[in-house]
Scaffold this motif. Sequence first.
Motif, PDB file in Angstrom:
ATOM      1  N   ARG A 113       0.908  -1.203   0.050  1.00 45.20           N
ATOM      2  CA  ARG A 113       0.056   0.069  -0.012  1.00 45.20           C
ATOM      3  C   ARG A 113       0.871   1.349   0.077  1.00 45.20           C
ATOM      4  N   LYS A 114       1.746   1.177   0.764  1.00 42.68           N
ATOM      5  CA  LYS A 114       2.860   2.407   0.597  1.00 42.68           C
ATOM      6  C   LYS A 114       3.722   2.686  -0.646  1.00 42.68           C
ATOM      7  N   THR A 138       7.908  -7.224  -6.842  1.00 43.83           N
ATOM      8  CA  THR A 138       6.669  -6.245  -6.741  1.00 43.83           C
ATOM      9  C   THR A 138       6.993  -5.309  -5.542  1.00 43.83           C
ATOM     10  N   ILE A 139       7.550  -5.788  -4.445  1.00 46.14           N
ATOM     11  CA  ILE A 139       7.790  -4.815  -3.149  1.00 46.14           C
ATOM     12  C   ILE A 139       8.838  -3.968  -3.374  1.00 46.14           C
ATOM     13  N   LEU A 140      10.140  -4.617  -4.233  1.00 42.60           N
ATOM     14  CA  LEU A 140      11.370  -3.862  -4.742  1.00 42.60           C
ATOM     15  C   LEU A 140      11.142  -2.983  -5.620  1.00 42.60           C
ATOM     16  N   SER A 141      10.387  -3.105  -6.986  1.00 44.99           N
ATOM     17  CA  SER A 141      10.078  -2.334  -7.885  1.00 44.99           C
ATOM     18  C   SER A 141       9.278  -1.281  -7.506  1.00 44.99           C
ATOM     19  N   ARG A 180      11.563   1.417   0.489  1.00 43.33           N
ATOM     20  CA  ARG A 180      12.845   2.235   1.015  1.00 43.33           C
ATOM     21  C   ARG A 180      13.878   0.857   2.036  1.00 43.33           C
ATOM     22  N   GLY A 181      13.530  -0.083   1.836  1.00 44.92           N
ATOM     23  CA  GLY A 181      14.268  -1.120   2.662  1.00 44.92           C
ATOM     24  C   GLY A 181      15.074  -1.994   1.751  1.00 44.92           C
ATOM     25  N   ASP A 219      16.959  -8.052   1.580  1.00 45.49           N
ATOM     26  CA  ASP A 219      16.764  -8.900   2.422  1.00 45.49           C
ATOM     27  C   ASP A 219      15.541  -8.776   3.497  1.00 45.49           C
ATOM     28  N   GLU A 220      15.290  -7.337   3.623  1.00 44.82           N
ATOM     29  CA  GLU A 220      13.782  -6.988   3.915  1.00 44.82           C
ATOM     30  C   GLU A 220      12.608  -7.234   3.266  1.00 44.82           C
ATOM     31  N   ALA A 221      12.725  -7.070   2.142  1.00 43.27           N
ATOM     32  CA  ALA A 221      11.522  -7.686   1.350  1.00 43.27           C
ATOM     33  C   ALA A 221      11.545  -9.091   1.024  1.00 43.27           C
ATOM     34  N   ARG A 222      12.453  -9.623   1.037  1.00 43.35           N
ATOM     35  CA  ARG A 222      12.377 -11.276   1.049  1.00 43.35           C
ATOM     36  C   ARG A 222      11.842 -11.845   2.292  1.00 43.35           C
ATOM     37  N   LYS A 223      12.082 -11.180   3.442  1.00 37.17           N
ATOM     38  CA  LYS A 223      11.628 -11.484   4.837  1.00 37.17           C
ATOM     39  C   LYS A 223      10.068 -11.364   4.603  1.00 37.17           C
ATOM     40  N   LEU A 224       9.768 -10.191   4.269  1.00 41.74           N
ATOM     41  CA  LEU A 224       8.216  -9.861   4.101  1.00 41.74           C
ATOM     42  C   LEU A 224       7.526 -10.896   3.457  1.00 41.74           C
ATOM     43  N   THR A 225       8.010 -11.308   2.018  1.00 44.41           N
ATOM     44  CA  THR A 225       7.340 -12.184   1.392  1.00 44.41           C
ATOM     45  C   THR A 225       7.488 -13.663   1.872  1.00 44.41           C
ATOM     46  N   ARG A 226       8.156 -13.834   2.480  1.00 43.00           N
ATOM     47  CA  ARG A 226       8.792 -15.329   2.858  1.00 43.00           C
ATOM     48  C   ARG A 226       7.909 -15.361   4.213  1.00 43.00           C
ATOM     49  N   ASP A 227       7.700 -14.571   5.133  1.00 38.96           N
ATOM     50  CA  ASP A 227       6.731 -14.442   6.140  1.00 38.96           C
ATOM     51  C   ASP A 227       5.448 -14.589   5.683  1.00 38.96           C
TER      52      ASP A 227
END
Length: 182
Positions: A26-27, A105-108, A116-117, A120-128
């Motif tokens: 959403r951000k 999608t998050i990174l792009s 802004r992360g 690894d932070e994006a991967r953790k979000l999607t993995r979780d």
Amino acid sequence: MAWETMSFHSINANWQSIERLLSTIRKTHVNGGVILKCFEADDRSLFRKRIFILSNQFESRFQTFLQTVSDSNLLEEFDLEFPLDPLPTFSPIVPLALEGELTHTILSGGAYERFRGSVDEARKLTRDFMASILENQWLSASAFKSDTPWSNWFYDVAWDATYLIFDDKKARIWLLCITDTD
């Protein structure tokens, strides 16, 4: 029992890992948004994703499924009109690849905002997120993706995506929709 006669109810999926991923999207998709819905078959013993996904009528079964759940006002956000025009085209994607797609999608980001992360932070979000919705049953789930804007909720530009995730063990269908515009 045929898929066309099945009924579903909505599952409230506001778990922390899910909310973190949705909030992040959403951000970055500030002119569009993200919607996640989870539906469970009322008669779990009759739910068999194979009947749905191995059909040469996958897209029309998707439309029938949407009609079933929208008749219960479970998809009000989409303001659906049937028949769907256009009828979406779906491609299979394995759940591990879906995790990668969501990370991308998050990174792009969306049309104007970027994540802004770190990677690894994006991967953790999607993995979780994926671990939560699949409850670590990676090999028993199936996923599908469409870029077709099957509702006016989508903006019909580069950031449209619909994901369907089937969970046989829980007799659930997850519907994840993302859009943005410039």
